[in-house]
Design an enzyme around this catalytic site. Structure first.
Site, PDB file in Angstrom:
ATOM      1  N   LYS A  43      35.357  42.540  36.094  1.00  0.00           N
ATOM      2  CA  LYS A  43      36.514  42.570  35.203  1.00  0.00           C
ATOM      3  C   LYS A  43      36.614  41.289  34.389  1.00  0.00           C
ATOM      4  O   LYS A  43      36.877  41.318  33.181  1.00  0.00           O
ATOM      5  CB  LYS A  43      37.786  42.781  36.030  1.00  0.00           C
ATOM      6  CG  LYS A  43      37.865  44.131  36.710  1.00  0.00           C
ATOM      7  CD  LYS A  43      38.993  44.189  37.731  1.00  0.00           C
ATOM      8  CE  LYS A  43      39.008  45.522  38.468  1.00  0.00           C
ATOM      9  NZ  LYS A  43      40.038  45.588  39.532  1.00  0.00           N
TER      10      LYS A  43
ATOM     11  N   GLN B 213      44.181  42.392  43.159  1.00  0.00           N
ATOM     12  CA  GLN B 213      43.040  43.205  43.560  1.00  0.00           C
ATOM     13  C   GLN B 213      43.239  43.785  44.958  1.00  0.00           C
ATOM     14  O   GLN B 213      43.582  43.070  45.894  1.00  0.00           O
ATOM     15  CB  GLN B 213      41.761  42.359  43.536  1.00  0.00           C
ATOM     16  CG  GLN B 213      40.503  43.113  43.895  1.00  0.00           C
ATOM     17  CD  GLN B 213      40.153  44.202  42.880  1.00  0.00           C
ATOM     18  OE1 GLN B 213      40.303  43.994  41.683  1.00  0.00           O
ATOM     19  NE2 GLN B 213      39.683  45.334  43.359  1.00  0.00           N
TER      20      GLN B 213
ATOM     21  N   ASP C 113      47.493  47.705  36.090  1.00  0.00           N
ATOM     22  CA  ASP C 113      46.985  48.737  37.004  1.00  0.00           C
ATOM     23  C   ASP C 113      47.809  50.020  36.913  1.00  0.00           C
ATOM     24  O   ASP C 113      47.396  51.067  37.425  1.00  0.00           O
ATOM     25  CB  ASP C 113      46.995  48.231  38.454  1.00  0.00           C
ATOM     26  CG  ASP C 113      45.656  47.643  38.876  1.00  0.00           C
ATOM     27  OD1 ASP C 113      44.644  47.914  38.192  1.00  0.00           O
ATOM     28  OD2 ASP C 113      45.615  46.920  39.889  1.00  0.00           O
TER      29      ASP C 113
END
Length: 283
Positions: A50, A94, A117
């Site tokens: 990412k 994460q 997200d």
């Protein structure tokens, strides 16, 4: 018959082209901040990917690495600091997190406007209400993949195997919004093969390697394999395997490979979400 392979990188490139165009219109740079706890190998790999993609696009990217022993309160304090920082466009923590951290509490702590997200209850509610907002990256990436390859959604009977809040449930909402008829199943669905074999569109996201075999797939169906499982091989090495058994390739009409299928779209959609968040914050 061998299935047409739906390779992710070409579809991801078309999505990233949109990101570059939108970046040029921003009044100030967009930035992505990722918080990682511990050194789980999969998490380290995902976060590195990412970060690399964000930097390649010209986004400001910063990874905050905390010890696995970090307390929930310490993590929430960092989240709050980044929430209040006007230079931060997008923020994610994460997953997975250590057992002593309550995932739902952390997700609720992230500012919904920076929740790239798409997992904050506010954004989940907007999705199910049909309102625009930040949406989970993998489901949105799957729809872009289908659009890229000209695969129909409206009017399709779709079966999703997997009920997670990250993929299965939000994908059901997105498919319904595009006029598909959706069945949401899972690994414990009785007579699962009867459900999956009736689906012209089958999406599998269970984390169970090889769960879906050729006998469970309608001939000619489009099969989207979201699973990425690290499976030991006979030579002692670890290889990646999807939730769909390799023999499905001889039955399906179209199939995403693992790796190289959905994964690149997830990362590309995260980049788009970061830019969308920046646009909203700068409006």
């Amino acid at each position: 018959m061998s299935a047409r392979l739906l390779h992710g990188p070409p579809a991801a490139d078309s999505l990233l082209a949109q990101v570059r165009q939108r970046l040029q219109r921003l009044s100030r740079p967009a930035s992505l901040h990722v918080i990682r706890l511990g050194d789980d190998p999969a998490s380290v790999s995902y976060v590195r990917l990412k970060d690399r993609q964000a930097r390649a696009l010209g986004l400001h990217s910063e990874v905050h690495v905390l010890p696995e022993t970090t307390s929930q309160q310490e993590l929430l304090q960092l989240v709050e600091r980044l929430n209040l920082d006007p230079q931060v466009s997008g923020l994610l923590v994460q997953l997975p997190l250590p057992p002593h951290i309550q995932v739902s509490t952390v997700q609720r702590a992230i500012d919904p406007a920076k929740d790239v997200d798409g997992l904050h209850p506010h954004n989940v509610g907007r999705l199910w209400s049909g309102d625009p907002g930040l949406t989970p990256c993998t489901p949105a990436g799957i729809l872009h993949l289908m659009d890229h390859y000209g695969l129909p959604v409206a009017g399709q009977r779709a079966v999703i195997v997997g009920r997670s809040t990250i993929v299965g449930r939000p994908l059901a909402a997105m498919l319904l919004a595009r006029d598909a008829t959706v069945t949401l199943a899972h690994s414990r669905t009785p007579d699962l093969h009867e459900v999956t074999s009736q689906a012209p569109l089958l999406i599998v996201a269970t984390g169970v390697p090889g769960l879906i075999t050729a006998g469970m797939v309608q001939p000619g169906a489009t099969v989207i394999d979201v699973g990425v499982n690290r499976v030991p091989s006979t030579d002692g090495k670890v290889h990646l395997q999807g939730d769909v058994h390799p023999d499905v390739r001889e039955v399906a009409g179209a199939l995403t490979p693992v790796p190289g299928g959905v994964g690149p779209l997830t990362v590309a959609q995260l980049m788009l979400n970061t830019v969308l968040a920046a646009e909203g914050l700068q409006a």
